[in-house]
Design a protein around this motif. Structure first.
Motif, PDB file in Angstrom:
ATOM      1  N   CYS A 288       0.797  -1.290  -0.007  1.00  0.00           N
ATOM      2  CA  CYS A 288      -0.054   0.038  -0.060  1.00  0.00           C
ATOM      3  C   CYS A 288       0.919   1.397  -0.160  1.00  0.00           C
ATOM      4  O   CYS A 288       0.549   2.103  -0.612  1.00  0.00           O
ATOM      5  N   VAL A 289       2.102   1.201   0.585  1.00  0.00           N
ATOM      6  CA  VAL A 289       2.823   2.438   0.926  1.00  0.00           C
ATOM      7  C   VAL A 289       3.370   2.705  -0.474  1.00  0.00           C
ATOM      8  O   VAL A 289       3.641   3.825  -1.437  1.00  0.00           O
ATOM      9  N   MET A 290       3.749   1.719  -1.389  1.00  0.00           N
ATOM     10  CA  MET A 290       4.248   1.834  -2.758  1.00  0.00           C
ATOM     11  C   MET A 290       3.282   2.413  -3.825  1.00  0.00           C
ATOM     12  O   MET A 290       3.274   3.084  -4.707  1.00  0.00           O
ATOM     13  N   PHE A 291       1.911   1.803  -3.506  1.00  0.00           N
ATOM     14  CA  PHE A 291       0.862   2.534  -4.130  1.00  0.00           C
ATOM     15  C   PHE A 291       0.798   3.665  -4.055  1.00  0.00           C
ATOM     16  O   PHE A 291       0.258   4.729  -4.936  1.00  0.00           O
ATOM     17  N   ASP A 292       0.837   4.411  -2.840  1.00  0.00           N
ATOM     18  CA  ASP A 292       0.562   5.882  -2.460  1.00  0.00           C
ATOM     19  C   ASP A 292       1.970   6.350  -3.061  1.00  0.00           C
ATOM     20  O   ASP A 292       1.801   7.447  -3.676  1.00  0.00           O
ATOM     21  N   LEU A 293       3.188   5.966  -3.099  1.00  0.00           N
ATOM     22  CA  LEU A 293       4.322   6.740  -3.844  1.00  0.00           C
ATOM     23  C   LEU A 293       4.007   6.805  -5.159  1.00  0.00           C
ATOM     24  O   LEU A 293       4.392   7.651  -5.894  1.00  0.00           O
ATOM     25  N   LEU A 294       3.157   5.669  -5.869  1.00  0.00           N
ATOM     26  CA  LEU A 294       3.321   5.844  -7.205  1.00  0.00           C
ATOM     27  C   LEU A 294       2.104   6.992  -7.506  1.00  0.00           C
ATOM     28  O   LEU A 294       2.097   7.865  -8.482  1.00  0.00           O
ATOM     29  N   GLY A 295       1.023   7.195  -6.432  1.00  0.00           N
ATOM     30  CA  GLY A 295       0.091   8.502  -6.680  1.00  0.00           C
ATOM     31  C   GLY A 295       0.765   9.594  -6.325  1.00  0.00           C
ATOM     32  O   GLY A 295       0.530  10.562  -7.203  1.00  0.00           O
ATOM     33  N   ALA A 296       1.753   9.653  -5.597  1.00  0.00           N
ATOM     34  CA  ALA A 296       2.569  11.075  -5.273  1.00  0.00           C
ATOM     35  C   ALA A 296       3.475  11.250  -6.545  1.00  0.00           C
ATOM     36  O   ALA A 296       3.446  12.361  -6.875  1.00  0.00           O
ATOM     37  N   SER A 297       4.102  10.293  -6.957  1.00  0.00           N
ATOM     38  CA  SER A 297       4.794  10.553  -8.316  1.00  0.00           C
ATOM     39  C   SER A 297       3.950  11.035  -9.499  1.00  0.00           C
ATOM     40  O   SER A 297       4.361  12.146 -10.205  1.00  0.00           O
ATOM     41  N   GLU A 359      14.813  -2.429  -8.111  1.00  0.00           N
ATOM     42  CA  GLU A 359      14.062  -3.728  -8.413  1.00  0.00           C
ATOM     43  C   GLU A 359      12.794  -3.726  -7.922  1.00  0.00           C
ATOM     44  O   GLU A 359      11.965  -4.382  -8.765  1.00  0.00           O
ATOM     45  N   CYS A 360      12.374  -2.958  -6.856  1.00  0.00           N
ATOM     46  CA  CYS A 360      10.922  -3.169  -6.362  1.00  0.00           C
ATOM     47  C   CYS A 360      10.130  -2.262  -7.549  1.00  0.00           C
ATOM     48  O   CYS A 360       9.056  -2.648  -7.989  1.00  0.00           O
ATOM     49  N   ALA A 361      10.694  -1.130  -8.235  1.00  0.00           N
ATOM     50  CA  ALA A 361       9.896  -0.533  -9.220  1.00  0.00           C
ATOM     51  C   ALA A 361       9.767  -1.322 -10.525  1.00  0.00           C
ATOM     52  O   ALA A 361       8.595  -1.245 -10.999  1.00  0.00           O
ATOM     53  N   MET A 362      10.801  -2.083 -10.882  1.00  0.00           N
ATOM     54  CA  MET A 362      10.580  -3.117 -12.139  1.00  0.00           C
ATOM     55  C   MET A 362       9.572  -4.138 -11.757  1.00  0.00           C
ATOM     56  O   MET A 362       8.878  -4.251 -12.790  1.00  0.00           O
ATOM     57  N   CYS A 363       9.638  -4.586 -10.740  1.00  0.00           N
ATOM     58  CA  CYS A 363       8.712  -5.389 -10.285  1.00  0.00           C
ATOM     59  C   CYS A 363       6.840  -4.946 -10.268  1.00  0.00           C
ATOM     60  O   CYS A 363       6.308  -5.491 -10.971  1.00  0.00           O
ATOM     61  N   LEU A 364       7.017  -3.620  -9.893  1.00  0.00           N
ATOM     62  CA  LEU A 364       5.641  -3.135  -9.982  1.00  0.00           C
ATOM     63  C   LEU A 364       5.279  -2.564 -11.375  1.00  0.00           C
ATOM     64  O   LEU A 364       4.046  -2.908 -11.752  1.00  0.00           O
ATOM     65  N   GLY A 379       3.620   7.383 -23.056  1.00  0.00           N
ATOM     66  CA  GLY A 379       4.633   8.147 -22.910  1.00  0.00           C
ATOM     67  C   GLY A 379       5.210   8.770 -21.364  1.00  0.00           C
ATOM     68  O   GLY A 379       6.348   9.115 -21.340  1.00  0.00           O
ATOM     69  N   ILE A 380       4.426   8.252 -20.523  1.00  0.00           N
ATOM     70  CA  ILE A 380       5.100   8.561 -19.021  1.00  0.00           C
ATOM     71  C   ILE A 380       5.663   7.457 -18.342  1.00  0.00           C
ATOM     72  O   ILE A 380       6.099   7.744 -17.150  1.00  0.00           O
ATOM     73  N   PHE A 385       8.080   5.402 -13.395  1.00  0.00           N
ATOM     74  CA  PHE A 385       8.815   4.178 -12.627  1.00  0.00           C
ATOM     75  C   PHE A 385      10.056   4.749 -12.133  1.00  0.00           C
ATOM     76  O   PHE A 385      10.667   4.033 -11.233  1.00  0.00           O
ATOM     77  N   ASP A 386      10.664   5.556 -12.948  1.00  0.00           N
ATOM     78  CA  ASP A 386      11.927   6.214 -12.441  1.00  0.00           C
ATOM     79  C   ASP A 386      11.886   6.863 -11.330  1.00  0.00           C
ATOM     80  O   ASP A 386      12.696   6.862 -10.037  1.00  0.00           O
ATOM     81  N   ARG A 387      10.605   7.662 -11.270  1.00  0.00           N
ATOM     82  CA  ARG A 387      10.567   8.492  -9.969  1.00  0.00           C
ATOM     83  C   ARG A 387      10.000   7.721  -8.674  1.00  0.00           C
ATOM     84  O   ARG A 387      10.266   7.654  -7.797  1.00  0.00           O
ATOM     85  N   LEU A 388       9.375   6.613  -8.867  1.00  0.00           N
ATOM     86  CA  LEU A 388       9.028   5.654  -7.944  1.00  0.00           C
ATOM     87  C   LEU A 388      10.165   5.116  -7.216  1.00  0.00           C
ATOM     88  O   LEU A 388      10.398   4.885  -6.229  1.00  0.00           O
ATOM     89  N   SER A 389      11.163   4.507  -8.246  1.00  0.00           N
ATOM     90  CA  SER A 389      12.334   4.025  -7.784  1.00  0.00           C
ATOM     91  C   SER A 389      12.905   4.729  -6.888  1.00  0.00           C
ATOM     92  O   SER A 389      13.618   4.339  -5.715  1.00  0.00           O
ATOM     93  N   LYS A 390      13.286   6.189  -7.080  1.00  0.00           N
ATOM     94  CA  LYS A 390      13.885   7.280  -6.202  1.00  0.00           C
ATOM     95  C   LYS A 390      13.059   7.290  -4.930  1.00  0.00           C
ATOM     96  O   LYS A 390      13.446   7.512  -3.893  1.00  0.00           O
TER      97      LYS A 390
END
Length: 416
Positions: A288-297, A359-364, A379-380, A385-390
């Motif tokens: 869930c935290v990573m889903f939130d990070l995706l939303g923030a990105s 690794e986590c970003a690639m999996c997602l 296009g995005i 997912f680069d932003r998510l990785s960071k």
């Protein structure tokens, strides 16, 4: 009365229009009437016990066909090459699956040959092949343990996933030394897939957390569950969480009822599903935290003008992370099924070293790229997912210090 014919033997344009209107209008009205009748038709599906019936409308049937396939092929962003976390969970649960088969699966009550297995939400491999081989070997040992060597059956495995799944990659990579016959079954598991009493063992890993559709309330600006500026319920208001939970419970009721119909008496379902311990907020779950990070990105990209905020507001991930309490309630509602084992597993304890953001970003990305591309365009994707990785690296402490009770729910259900 027919219209006037000109010298070339053709109707005058004005007359042709009037006749066409007179002819078409009744036909149009008949079609409109038929359409209105069709919308009112309900299909009754007898799922689960004879006492339990669900009425599924045409709209419900359509939502069952929504497809969220993993990335196909064998490329750098494919699910095949970026699903080692899921594979780790299968390996961690191997002993528990073997114990369930050894202690709870009574093969003496099965009269049919072959022994039929199904993997629901199989994706493209190789994880499904590993799981199926483990299960086949465990069932073979059970036959030997019960003194049934002479009655050892042949095995047939049904690989199921959405129609959009890359079955070509799946079957091109089938193990050559497998001890089973392989079949593909395209279609949503939020509904019937197999004939009644035809399957002996079902398995599903990292699939049941996907909803059949996004709860409609999340997209209604006048609803208290409108999920503005977010793509998941992790940090949303209570109304958003309730909408997700209600959709999950609706989907699981249909799923379990269908499986109860398809399993033979004494048959078994084992599933692994991302989970949240009872009473723990979603903000402490790494998924869930990573889903939130995706939303923030995405919101950062909207502020930079790369996408619009309206695009973010109209997008929600159809994923729900259930609790053991919620799963128990859903299974116990079905009179044909009984829980043999339910246990939270902390598969992260088997991982070595700190969190790897890339690794986590690639999996997602392997699992979510398709649904993001459908909504935002391709296009995005790289930048997202680069932003998510960071962001994962910046939030690594939060991800690593989340609940230690377990993030994976192991469930064994038997058909009464």
């Amino acid at each position: 009365m027919l219209g006037q014919v000109n010298n070339e033997g053709r109707l005058d344009p004005k007359e042709r229009h009037e006749i066409g209107t007179r002819v078409r209008r009744p036909l149009f009205m008949r079609c409109l009437y038929r359409a209105s009748i069709k919308k009112r038709i309900k299909h009754t599906a007898h799922l689960g016990s004879p006492q339990t019936q669900r009425v599924i409308s045409n709209d419900d049937a359509a939502t069952m066909q929504q497809s969220f396939p993993m990335n196909g092929g064998d490329g750098p962003h494919s699910y095949r090459n970026n699903s080692h976390f899921q594979r780790q969970d299968i390996n961690v649960s191997r002993t528990m699956i073997e114990e369930a088969i050894a202690k709870k699966l009574d093969v003496k009550c099965f009269s049919s040959n072959p022994f039929r297995l199904a993997d629901l939400g199989c994706s493209v491999g190789p994880n499904t092949f590993i799981a199926m081989q483990h299960i086949v070997e465990a069932v073979e040992r059970k036959y030997l343990a019960q003194g049934l060597k002479s009655e050892m059956p042949e095995f047939q495995v049904f690989f199921n996933d959405h129609v959009g799944n890359d079955f070509n990659t799946l079957f091109a990579s089938l193990p050559t030394e497998r001890r089973y016959f392989a079949c593909g079954v395209p279609g949503s598991f939020h509904g019937r897939l197999f004939p009644e009493s035809s399957i002996h063992f079902m398995f599903s890993s990292h699939a049941l957390h996907w909803l059949s559709k996004v709860p409609e309330e999340l997209l209604d600006k006048n609803s208290p569950a409108w999920n503005r500026g977010r793509i998941h319920y992790t940090s949303g208001p209570e109304e958003v969480s309730h909408a997700y939970a209600a959709q999950f419970e609706h989907d699981m009721e249909i799923f379990l009822s269908a499986r109860a119909k398809e399993l033979v008496v004494g048959g078994m379902i084992v599933f692994l599903i991302p989970a949240l311990p009872n009473g723990i907020p979603a903000s402490q779950n790494p998924y869930c935290v990573m889903f939130d990070l995706l939303g923030a990105s995405l919101m950062d990209m909207a502020k930079e003008g790369l996408i619009s905020e309206a695009q973010v507001d109209s997008f929600n991930l159809p994923i729900h992370v259930a609790s053991p309490e919620q799963m128990t309630e859903m299974v116990e509602k079905n009179e044909c099924l009984t829980i043999e084992r339910m246990e939270l597993v902390d598969s992260r304890s088997k991982l070595v070293g700190p969190i790897n953001g890339k690794e986590c970003a690639m999996c997602l990305r392997a699992g979510l790229e398709g649904i993001f591309t459908q909504h935002f365009g391709s296009g995005i994707i790289d930048q997202l997912f680069d932003r998510l990785s960071k962001q994962i690296m910046e939030s690594s402490h939060q991800l690593e210090s989340g609940n230690k009770e377990g993030t994976l729910l192991f469930v064994v259900v038997r058909r009464k």
